[in-house]
Each structure stands twice: as structure tokens, then as C-alpha cells.
Design a protein around this motif. Sequence first.
Motif, PDB file in Angstrom:
ATOM      1  N   SER A  72      -2.317 -11.953  -2.725  1.00  5.56           N
ATOM      2  CA  SER A  72      -2.195 -13.031  -1.738  1.00  5.56           C
ATOM      3  C   SER A  72      -2.030 -14.372  -2.420  1.00  5.56           C
ATOM      4  O   SER A  72      -2.261 -14.511  -3.627  1.00  5.56           O
ATOM      5  CB  SER A  72      -3.444 -13.076  -0.850  1.00  5.56           C
ATOM      6  N   VAL A  95      -0.843 -16.173   2.704  1.00  5.41           N
ATOM      7  CA  VAL A  95       0.232 -15.182   2.730  1.00  5.41           C
ATOM      8  C   VAL A  95      -0.285 -13.935   2.021  1.00  5.41           C
ATOM      9  O   VAL A  95      -0.786 -14.009   0.900  1.00  5.41           O
ATOM     10  CB  VAL A  95       1.478 -15.743   2.001  1.00  5.41           C
ATOM     11  N   LEU A  97       0.689 -10.163   0.580  1.00  4.28           N
ATOM     12  CA  LEU A  97       1.892  -9.423   0.157  1.00  4.28           C
ATOM     13  C   LEU A  97       1.556  -7.989  -0.207  1.00  4.28           C
ATOM     14  O   LEU A  97       0.392  -7.665  -0.492  1.00  4.28           O
ATOM     15  CB  LEU A  97       2.517 -10.093  -1.077  1.00  4.28           C
ATOM     16  N   VAL A 104       6.296  -9.748   1.961  1.00  8.72           N
ATOM     17  CA  VAL A 104       5.184 -10.419   2.651  1.00  8.72           C
ATOM     18  C   VAL A 104       4.769  -9.563   3.852  1.00  8.72           C
ATOM     19  O   VAL A 104       5.594  -9.221   4.700  1.00  8.72           O
ATOM     20  CB  VAL A 104       5.623 -11.828   3.118  1.00  8.72           C
TER      21      VAL A 104
END
Length: 315
Positions: A72, A95, A97, A104
Motif C-alpha cells: 500500500s 491506495v 495494491l 490497484v
Amino acid sequence: MAAPPVVIWEREVQQLLSPADLIPRLEDALGKFSRRDAAEVLQPVRTAVPLQKHGGFMGLMPTYMEKDGVLSTKFVCFYKREEGSTLPAVQATVVLLDPEYGNVKAVMDGEVITAMRTAAVSAISAKLLMPPQAEVLAILGTGKQALSHYRVFTEMFLFKEVRVWSRTKQGAARFIRSIDGPVQGCSSAEEAVRGADVIVTVTGSTQPVLFGQWVKAGAHVAAVGACRPDWRELDDVLMKEAVVYADSREGAMLESGDVILSGAEVFAELGDVINGTKAAHREKTTVFKSLGMGVEDAVSAQLVFDRWKAKAGKF
Ligand SMILES: NC(=O)C1=CN([C@@H]2O[C@H](COP(=O)(O)OP(=O)(O)OC[C@H]3O[C@@H](n4cnc5c(N)ncnc54)[C@H](O)[C@@H]3O)[C@@H](O)[C@H]2O)C=CC1
Ligand SMILES: O=C([O-])C1=[NH+]CCC1
């Protein structure tokens, strides 16, 4: 081709996250971070890009937890706001991932996460370092972090008295209106902290607001603001008298004005205490210098995402 990322915004994050569920995950993450095992946590010190024109910084906080499969990054913009400004001091997005493919998976509001995980980590510091039978909590500052700290601390501990101080009367009044429980507004920081067992500093100040001569011997201070090398919340007397703990030793040496400018030594990370490799000096005055770490956001975001999937009936 990977599915497009899900967007999980503020209200939903609020519904999916609770301090009670977060605290054990944060304790685990702090312990893993302090073991410095690259397969457990890879987390560089935050990169801070100055936003000169706007008096702020954009912090980038990437984290990889290989064994847990969590990748992240948080983007957090934080600003030095003048008194009376109605603009937010901190805005954040996390975010999440997929570490195998790099796509993402989720983009989520980072403000609830930042408020809750920061207060939860301060509460972990208090659990480990505050004097036994702590009765009085004092909070300096009345913004977002003050509210989250009030909620988490009063949920987790039983204080006989909670005091709060703001630099403005309106700030204190707004805070008192926003919370459910009892709190005593104080007209000075000194009045708020004299005799307090636990003190939380959550201000946007760049100069000391808490002075060692006011602090009761044996008290625990969770210092949350002042996250730039030339910003202060605590004075030299307090920093030198107290046993200083930090979330990240490297972070404190690079980002904390209270540590760098006072010349105080960081005795241990919170994770060292959790791992049992360093002592919790409850009998002494202690300072926990919090700067915030990507690994705290990573485990929070993973928890939000897991709950979101379970709720949506996915996977
Ligand atoms: N350690 C960590 O993980 C985190 C730290 N922070 C820091 O915590 C602090 C508080 O953040 P928020 O509550 O989101 O901000 P906020 O803007 O909601 O609240 C800031 C509070 O500080 C007060 N304040 C500002 N300047 C002051 C001064 N010169 N003297 C006394 N009081 C002053 C304001 O009146 C307000 O009550 C900020 O410094 C922020 O950068 C924020 C998020 C995470
Ligand atoms: O960890 C964090 O998100 C922050 N620390 C200081 C400002 C924001």
C-alpha cells in the motif's frame, strides 16, 4: 486484465473500522516493524514533498508486508494552518495494491484511517507506558486528532477526569459540543496538564506548547503533532527529562523537531516494547513521539478491504 479498483470512501471506512479491531493489528504491525525483517515489513521513512506556495507538504508513505501479502501507499498532504483558517490541516488517501501484479485493488479515504490509527497507536503507547492507576487525561488541541484521541482513550481506559485546552475559545467550545462524554475545558495549557497522568499533544503548533516544568513526574505524554524537523510541541526540558519512545527511530531522527532540536535520545521504539526487547519505563516520565507510519495505514486499509469484500459478498 485486472478489475478496476474499488473506491471506499469516508462513511464506509468509518462503518468498517473500529479501534477495538484495529488495536491488536497495530500492535502486531509495530512489533513486526521493529524486528527489521524485510520479509515482514519494508517501510522507508516518509518522503515529504514541500508545497511551498501553500505552506504544506505531500507525504508519500509506501509499505510492503511480504509475508502478509499487503502492499500500500498513503498520500497525505499536511499544512501549517493559520489561526482562523477553515481549511483542513491533513487530507489523505490510501491506495491498496496487489503485490504480485501491481494493479490497484482499492482507493480509500485516508482521513478516517489516519485519525483512528494515530489515536489507536497513542492508546497503545499509553497502555504500555502510562503510570498505573492513571486518573487524569489532558488533551492539548481540539481538532480532528483531538476528537479521535478522546474517543479512543475514553473507550479504552477509565479516566476520572478529562481536560482539554485549545488556543481559541471557539475551538474548545466546538470540541466540547462534538463529543458525548464529560470533559473539562481549560483556559491554559498549563492548567490542563498540571497533575495529569496522561497528556496528548495534537496541535498544529511549530513551537512548544508543553513545558517540562508543568509535567507531573511519572506522567506519560503522547506527542502527535510537530512532524517536521523544525517544528516543536514539547520543550527541551521535557524531552531531556523523559524516557523517549518513538514509532520509528529513523523517522524520529529525520522528521521530529522535538527529538532533533532537543538532542534527546530515542530510548526505544514502541515495537521494541511490544517485542519485549526494551523496557517500558512506567515509573518514569515518558514521551511517545508519534510521527505516523505507512505500516499502520497498510494494516488499517487491509482490514477495511477485507471487511468491504465480506460485506459485498466478494471472493
Ligand atoms: N503522528 C501522526 O501520525 C499524525 C500527526 N498529525 C499531526 O497532528 C496534528 C493535529 O492534526 P489534526 O487534528 O488533523 O489538525 P486540526 O487542524 O484538525 O487540529 C489542529 C489543532 O491544533 C491547534 N493549533 C494549531 N496551531 C496551534 C498553535 N500554534 N498553538 C496551539 N494550538 C494550535 C488548532 O487550533 C487545532 O485545535 C498536526 O500537527 C498533524 O500534522 C496528523 C495525523 C497523523
Ligand atoms: O502519518 C501521517 O499520516 C501523518 N503524520 C504527520 C502528518 C500526517
